[in-house]
Design an enzyme around this catalytic site. Structure first.
Site, mmCIF file in Angstrom:
data_model
loop_
_atom_site.group_PDB
_atom_site.id
_atom_site.type_symbol
_atom_site.label_atom_id
_atom_site.label_comp_id
_atom_site.label_asym_id
_atom_site.label_seq_id
_atom_site.Cartn_x
_atom_site.Cartn_y
_atom_site.Cartn_z
ATOM 1 N N LYS A 240 6.715 -2.099 -4.166
ATOM 2 C CA LYS A 240 6.855 -1.064 -5.188
ATOM 3 C C LYS A 240 8.120 -1.321 -6.005
ATOM 4 C CE LYS A 240 4.648 2.890 -2.943
ATOM 5 N NZ LYS A 240 3.586 3.096 -3.933
ATOM 6 N N ARG A 314 -5.800 3.696 2.269
ATOM 7 C CA ARG A 314 -7.240 3.605 2.492
ATOM 8 C C ARG A 314 -7.572 2.630 3.617
ATOM 9 N NH1 ARG A 314 -8.135 1.868 -3.686
ATOM 10 N NH2 ARG A 314 -6.250 3.130 -3.890
#
Ligand code: BES
Ligand code: ZN
Ligand code: ZN
Length: 464
Positions: A240, A314
């Site tokens: 990130k 996920r």
């Protein structure tokens, strides 16, 4: 701080709610107007010599009471008053309790010298205690469970990592008489949860699957709650940017929320069997990290091409959802996850995104959320977005090939792991925006908000 429901009591300050219209006939109208107070929503005015705190409301809707009580509590917390009384009615007691408990919430764990608050007693005054007692107790249980969730979301990743998350769950289980099962990496391997394990591989903390059960005697229904518990999300090798990484301790908020929910349900003594599953994992980078280009074999056998290690939630949830479905034959299955930045783009920071196949269930939740003071908004699945998850090498890709509709494509990725017989029983809640804030809004102060606990408790109460 203590909060009590009483008939009548002497206190340092009394809170009064006023609309602009009521201000016109108020006995202190002149004085109030001198201060500039116009009884606008979310404005307050102390009349110290009269022991009064006047709160402006637009009308008597719950949302208005909740938000102005939050402001009142913040002002009272920084005052020297020791006690305060709020007059409550049947229709506003829940909102006032939320305003007081949630709006007055402070997290001081990491301050060396937290300011000592003088306010010790908050009294809720009413005519008939007996008729209000139940709603009072329920509102307190739900608000306290929300604060419990906030407390853990606010913990730093050094203190709250997968093993300490599991310890915390064990402690809650002991206190609330819940069953508790923890799966470590050895057990996860045995369960073939290689997708979840891949995400946690570069972390110095072992991944954990937490399973808590609340089993009342006369359970009418069974509910599975599944939470994303990323105790830190650095993004992994798809690192990130520095500014987006700050706040990523909150990526465990889904897991923290399901703990708060099972705590509330057990204290409300609901006749619903509840299973809370949390995938507690830390997404880090290093020589051992999973990579873009890897293909993971999930517990269900479905293979996933990793194209971005930052779409890790996920990859954890797909294994936990699959495990939960095999373990428990539930009537309802709900997952909570800070899954996508795209959900915030779609709905704004304040609204939880809801996805699923059952219009009825989504509708029931809209009603439950409405009564709870939380905001939810549905995002529709469609088959065109589904095709964007196609992979050239595996059964599915972990990211969409197009940048639009990211919250929905993430939901559709999870959908791939929901068995046909459970499609209509399942809803996915994306709390990426609603779970954490650095700017106060409504009864939310800096940090974790406890998103999900209130609307889920409100829904669980309706189960018959
Ligand atoms: N935990 C983040 C989502 C998130 C972002 C939560 C901001 C709260 C605030 C999630 O794991 C993530 O990084 N998602 C990516 C998905 C993308 C790589 C497809 C995102 O939203 O950018
Ligand atoms: Zn991520
Ligand atoms: Zn994440």
């Amino acid at each position: 701080m203590e909060i009590d429901l009483v008939k009548d009591i002497k206190s340092d300050v009394k809170v009064e709610f006023l609309t602009a219209k009521q201000l016109e006939s108020h006995k202190n109208k002149k004085l109030l107007k001198l201060t500039g107070f116009q009884a606008k929503q979310d404005t307050i005015c102390f009349l110290h010599e009269k022991g009064l705190l006047v709160c402006g409301i637009e009308d008597d809707s719950s949302d208005n009471f909740r938000s102005v009580c939050s402001l009142a509590m913040q002002a009272l917390n920084s005052s020297s008053y020791k006690s305060v009384a709020f007059n409550v009615t049947d229709s506003n007691i829940q909102a006032i309790v939320e305003g007081i408990v949630l709006g007055g919430y402070e997290y001081t764990q990491y301050q060396s010298k937290p300011t000592k608050r003088k306010l010790k007693n908050v009294y809720l005054t009413c005519k008939d205690i007996k008729s209000m007692q139940k709603s009072f107790e329920e509102a307190i249980i739900i608000a306290d469970a929300t604060c419990f969730t906030r407390d853990i979301v606010n913990m730093i990743p050094e203190d709250l990592n997968p093993p300490t998350f599991a310890d915390l769950a064990k402690k809650l289980a002991k206190e609330n008489g819940l069953e508790c099962e923890i799966l470590g990496e050895k057990e996860l391997k045995k369960e073939k949860m290689d997708s979840m394990l891949a995400v946690g591989r570069a972390s110095r903390h072992d991944s954990k699957l937490i399973h808590l059960t609340y089993k009342p005697k006369n359970a009418k229904k069974v509910v599975s709650l599944i939470g994303k518990g990323l105790t830190y999300d650095s993004g992994g090798l798809s690192l990130k940017p520095a500014t987006s990484m700050v706040t990523m301790k909150m990526d465990k908020a889904g897991g923290c929320a399901v703990l708060g929910m099972i705590k509330a349900a057990s204290e409300l003594k609901l006749d619903v069997e509840i299973h809370a599953f949390i995938g507690a994992v830390e997404n880090m980078l290093g020589g051992d990290a999973y990579k873009p280009d890897d293909v993971l074999v999930t517990r269900s056998g479905t293979t996933v091409e990793v194209r971005n290690t930052d779409a890790e939630g996920r990859l954890v949830l797909c294994d936990v959802l699959d495990y939960a479905q095999d373990k428990v034959k539930a009537d309802y299955m709900f997952d909570f996850a800070t899954l996508t930045g795209a959900c915030m783009v779609a709905l704004g920071q304040y609204t939880t995104g809801v996805m699923g196949h059952s219009s009825k269930l989504k509708h029931d939740f809209s009603k439950a959320a409405n009564n709870s003071g939380e905001l939810i908004g549905t995002l529709p699945f469609n088959r065109h977005l589904k095709t964007l998850l196609k992979s050239g090498i595996a059964d599915i890709s972990n990211v969409s090939s197009k940048p639009y509709g990211g919250a929905i494509t993430a939901g559709l990725f999870l959908d791939k792991f929901i068995k046909d017989e459970n499609k209509k029983k399942w809803l996915h809640f994306d709390i990426a925006g609603s779970a954490y804030t650095e700017t106060p809004w409504d009864c939310n102060v800096y940090g974790g908000t406890g998103a999900g606990v209130r609307f889920m408790s409100s829904f669980l109460k309706t189960i018959k």
